[in-house]
Design an enzyme around this catalytic site. Structure first.
Site, PDB file in Angstrom:
ATOM      1  N   ASP A  12       4.889  -2.278  -5.013  1.00 20.55           N
ATOM      2  CA  ASP A  12       5.759  -1.697  -6.042  1.00 20.55           C
ATOM      3  C   ASP A  12       5.548  -2.292  -7.423  1.00 20.55           C
ATOM      4  OD1 ASP A  12       6.881  -0.158  -4.027  1.00 20.55           O
ATOM      5  OD2 ASP A  12       8.469  -1.621  -3.635  1.00 20.55           O
ATOM      6  N   GLY A  39       5.054   4.208  -1.878  1.00 27.98           N
ATOM      7  CA  GLY A  39       5.916   5.014  -2.746  1.00 27.98           C
ATOM      8  C   GLY A  39       5.426   4.733  -4.145  1.00 27.98           C
ATOM      9  N   HIS A  40       4.576   5.592  -4.671  1.00 25.65           N
ATOM     10  CA  HIS A  40       3.971   5.372  -5.982  1.00 25.65           C
ATOM     11  C   HIS A  40       4.618   6.317  -6.983  1.00 25.65           C
ATOM     12  CE1 HIS A  40       0.101   3.491  -4.069  1.00 25.65           C
ATOM     13  NE2 HIS A  40       1.217   2.884  -3.735  1.00 25.65           N
ATOM     14  N   THR A 296      10.317   4.664  -1.252  1.00 30.39           N
ATOM     15  CA  THR A 296      10.175   5.310   0.058  1.00 30.39           C
ATOM     16  C   THR A 296      11.473   5.241   0.852  1.00 30.39           C
ATOM     17  OG1 THR A 296       7.821   4.850   0.114  1.00 30.39           O
ATOM     18  CG2 THR A 296       8.850   5.275   2.231  1.00 30.39           C
TER      19      THR A 296
END
Ligand code: GDP
Ligand code: IMO
Ligand code: MG
Length: 420
Positions: A12, A39-40, A296
């Site tokens: 992250d 989770g980009h 996410t």
């Protein structure tokens, strides 16, 4: 030229933002490891997106996006992600998937949950089935996505894999649904994905030979690397740049540029040691100001001071040619800022992170620098930054011995300072 973008902390760090930033100049973006645990976040002219499986180059029409061999793919989730993009007006045409990428199957998600329950200490996984899918790959029980091409062959292989799972985990059938349900879902996803599945090697080889700008998008970061992170509180793949060669299918000698992505402070989700964590007012302030909630899982991210000792460790492991320092804007408003330069354990000093069972007992050694109050989110040149912010950047450079070439002062693409 091959240019890898890798996480320098616990994930992250802002890899999505920087891959999107670089992708405007790139011909190809390849994800080389990880899966839907990613989770980009990307904020650009199309809006705000959290990508899990699709490479962060997808917003640039001329950029080919590749889901590489080292990635594990949940086919139904990938179909949902593509639909989300197309609903938002992004054509997402230039996407291909390596035929050798392994499948994450519904029973892997269940297994992830189950293994967390039976552990004496939880890992705190994203419950995306990542660990179990990589276990099956290494155990030679996995299925490659290209195997879906031949329906009869795929059904035989999936049946065998399912029966084996039932033997290993007899409770599976009750919780994971039926084989037929899984089969129907997979066949529906197959319709959408099969046209994208191919041998990606010729494509990648031609791009590299042709001198194209090929970006490699890492998932997670050094401190959660399977071999070099805080084992066992790690993921089941290798985020470090060494995995680029294996996961994408390029010779290691072809990698010419490696950008390490780090926040100006540290965050982590999941369990395990995090020596510079702040469980006080400042920690909560960073969490709120930085919006530190998982892309996410939505879990709050623990926050703490920048750990330059961990960055130096990552600099060796990855061979960063440069760093991108993200979220410097979040530090604005603190009277002083700290940087961890090493650790102490039982009267001994250590310059690098230790194995987790020792690392959870270390005391960080800090340097304290004066803070700055100005809002820097509109700064576009290094010289626009307040003096103390510049001193902070220069000190991180000195401690890590890596040039900070990019400074990010906000989530949007244009909120980026490039130094020459
Ligand atoms: P990734 O997994 O490495 O791609 O990072 P994430 O997207 O999970 O987390 C980074 C978060 O910080 C996202 O919400 C980004 O929109 C945001 N972000 C990235 N760079 C900056 C920045 O320089 N300043 C601020 N305030 N937010 C940023
Ligand atoms: P990006 O790519 C932050 C963490 C989990 C857990 C450990 C193992 O957005 O940086 P896993 O589901 O991989 O088996 O979980 O790794 N984790 C992440 N933390 N960002 C991520 O991805 C992560 N992917 C996994 O919290 O500690
Ligand atoms: Mg993330």
């Amino acid at each position: 030229m091959i240019h890898a973008v890798v996480g320098a902390q616990y994930g992250d760090e802002g890899k999505g933002k920087m891959v999107d930033y670089f992708a405007g100049q790139a011909d190809m973006v390849i994800r080389y490891q990880g899966g839907g645990n990613a989770g980009h976040t990307i904020v650009n002219e199309y809006g705000k997106f959290a990508l899990h499986l699709v490479p962060s180059g997808i917003f640039h029409e001329g950029t080919m996006c590749v889901i590489g061999t080292g990635v594990v793919v949940h086919p139904m989730n990938l179909v949902r992600e593509l639909k989300m993009l197309r609903d938002a007006g992004i054509p997402a045409q230039n996407l291909v998937i390596s035929e050798r990428a392994h499948l994450v199957l519904p029973y892997h998600i269940w297994q992830d949950e189950y293994e967390e329950q039976i552990r004496s200490r939880k890992v705190g996984t994203t419950k995306q089935g990542i660990g179990p899918a990589y276990q099956d790959k290494a155990g030679r029980f996995g299925l490659q996505i290209g195997e879906m091409r031949d329906v009869q062959h795929f059904r035989e292989r999936l049946t065998a894999a399912w029966e084996l799972k039932l033997r290993k985990m007899p409770g599976l059938a009750e919780v994971a649904g039926s084989f037929d349900e899984m089969w129907d879902e997979l066949m529906a996803a197959r319709e959408v994905l099969l046209p994208l599945v191919q041998d990606t090697l010729p494509l990648i080889r031609d791009a590299v030979r042709g001198g194209k700008h090929v970006l490699l998008e890492g998932q997670l970061g050094v401190m959660r690397d399977l071999d070099w992170g805080v084992y066992p509180f790690v993921t089941s793949s290798n985020p470090i740049a060494g995995a680029v060669a294996v996961g994408a299918g390029v010779p290691p000698t072809a990698i010419g540029r490696i950008t390490g992505i780090t926040k100006a402070y540290t965050t982590a989700v999941g369990e395990g040691p995090f020596p510079t964590q702040l469980e006080d007012e400042i920690g909560r302030w960073l969490q709120e100001k930085g919006g530190e909630y998982g892309a996410t899982t939505g879990r709050p991210r623990a926050c703490g001071w920048l750990d330059a000792a961990a960055l130096r460790y990552g600099a060796w492991l990855n061979g960063y040619t440069e760093l991108a320092l993200m979220k410097l804007d979040v530090l604005s408003g603190l009277s002083e800022v700290r940087i961890c330069t090493g650790y102490e354990l039982n009267g001994q000093q250590h310059a690098w992170p230790l194995p987790a069972w020792q690392y959870e007992h270390v005391t960080p050694i800090y340097e304290t620098l004066p803070g700055w109050r100005e809002d820097i989110s509109d700064c576009r040149h290094f010289d626009d930054l307040p003096e103390n912010a510049r001193r902070f950047v220069e000190r991180v450079e000195a401690l890590t011995e890596v040039k900070i070439r990019y400074i990010s002062v906000g989530p949007r693409r244009e909120q980026t300072i490039e130094r020459t």
